[in-house]
Design a protein around this motif. Structure first.
Motif, short mmCIF file in Angstrom:
data_model
loop_
_atom_site.label_atom_id
_atom_site.label_comp_id
_atom_site.label_asym_id
_atom_site.label_seq_id
_atom_site.Cartn_x
_atom_site.Cartn_y
_atom_site.Cartn_z
N GLY A 32 99.36 21.24 56.20
CA GLY A 32 98.72 21.47 54.98
C GLY A 32 98.97 22.89 54.52
N PHE A 33 99.09 23.88 55.38
CA PHE A 33 99.34 25.21 55.20
C PHE A 33 100.95 25.40 54.74
N LEU A 34 101.88 24.92 55.36
CA LEU A 34 102.97 24.87 55.39
C LEU A 34 103.67 24.40 53.95
N LEU A 35 102.96 23.09 53.52
CA LEU A 35 103.11 22.71 52.22
C LEU A 35 102.49 23.38 50.99
N THR A 36 101.21 23.85 51.30
CA THR A 36 100.50 24.61 50.05
C THR A 36 101.21 25.93 49.73
N GLU A 37 101.69 26.57 50.84
CA GLU A 37 102.30 27.90 50.66
C GLU A 37 103.82 27.70 50.25
N GLY A 38 104.24 26.69 50.16
CA GLY A 38 105.79 26.27 49.64
C GLY A 38 106.79 26.66 50.81
N ILE A 39 106.36 26.88 52.08
CA ILE A 39 107.39 27.10 53.08
C ILE A 39 108.15 25.67 53.19
N LEU A 40 107.35 24.45 53.20
CA LEU A 40 108.10 23.19 53.23
C LEU A 40 107.75 22.59 51.85
N HIS A 41 108.69 21.50 51.49
CA HIS A 41 108.55 21.01 50.13
C HIS A 41 107.93 19.43 50.27
N HIS A 42 108.27 18.88 51.50
CA HIS A 42 107.83 17.71 51.63
C HIS A 42 107.29 17.47 53.00
N PRO A 43 106.42 16.52 53.13
CA PRO A 43 105.73 16.23 54.65
C PRO A 43 106.97 15.53 55.43
N ASP A 44 107.90 14.98 54.92
CA ASP A 44 109.23 14.41 55.50
C ASP A 44 109.92 15.50 56.39
N GLN A 45 109.94 16.91 55.93
CA GLN A 45 110.65 17.89 56.50
C GLN A 45 109.97 18.09 58.08
N ILE A 46 108.90 17.54 58.22
CA ILE A 46 108.00 17.86 59.80
C ILE A 46 108.31 16.61 60.66
N ASP A 59 102.71 24.16 67.47
CA ASP A 59 104.17 24.02 67.03
C ASP A 59 104.54 22.94 66.05
N VAL A 60 105.14 23.57 64.95
CA VAL A 60 105.76 22.38 64.13
C VAL A 60 107.20 22.26 64.17
N GLU A 61 107.51 21.06 64.68
CA GLU A 61 108.89 20.53 64.61
C GLU A 61 109.48 20.27 63.19
N LEU A 62 110.51 21.12 62.99
CA LEU A 62 111.04 20.46 61.75
C LEU A 62 112.30 19.78 61.80
N ALA A 63 112.55 18.97 60.76
CA ALA A 63 113.63 17.98 60.61
C ALA A 63 114.94 19.02 60.83
N ALA A 64 116.08 18.48 61.52
CA ALA A 64 117.40 19.15 61.46
C ALA A 64 117.87 19.94 60.03
N SER A 65 117.61 19.09 59.14
CA SER A 65 118.07 19.35 57.72
C SER A 65 117.28 20.53 57.09
N VAL A 66 116.13 21.13 57.63
CA VAL A 66 115.40 22.07 56.95
C VAL A 66 115.88 23.45 57.53
N SER A 67 115.95 24.31 56.46
CA SER A 67 116.21 25.82 56.95
C SER A 67 115.24 26.60 56.17
N VAL A 68 114.63 27.26 56.91
CA VAL A 68 113.39 28.41 56.48
C VAL A 68 113.90 29.46 56.10
N ALA A 69 113.39 29.99 55.01
CA ALA A 69 114.23 31.58 54.55
C ALA A 69 113.23 32.45 55.09
N TRP A 70 113.22 32.89 56.42
CA TRP A 70 112.43 33.69 56.97
C TRP A 70 111.94 35.23 56.28
N ASP A 71 112.83 35.56 55.43
CA ASP A 71 112.70 36.89 54.54
C ASP A 71 111.95 36.58 53.52
#
Length: 71
Positions: A32-46, A59-71
């Motif tokens: 919920g945190f990752l989705l509501t903060e806009g870090i991820l955009h869809h539950p399928d990214q987990i 630990d949240v495992e991300l799909a291979a297609s997900v790239s997180v903008a750390w900045d």
């Protein structure tokens, strides 16, 4: 909450956030945190969530297609 990404065949785990919570629903809180903060955009990214309450992290495992903008 830590994010686990796959890059060049390696599993990279980076800490993202510390939250205050009532123990017991750590996986739901992290998702919920990752989705509501806009870090991820869809539950399928987990692809998986591994809560380790005795160690104090999730630990949240991300799909291979997900790239997180750390900045």
């Amino acid at each position: 909450i830590r994010l686990a990404e796959r890059r060049d065949g390696l599993r990279l785990v980076k800490p993202l956030s510390i939250t205050m919570r009532t123990p017991g629903e750590d996986a739901s809180l992290a998702a919920g945190f990752l989705l509501t903060e806009g870090i991820l955009h869809h539950p399928d990214q987990i692809t998986g969530i591994n809560a380790v309450p005795t160690r104090g992290f999730v630990d949240v495992e991300l799909a291979a297609s997900v790239s997180v903008a750390w900045d």
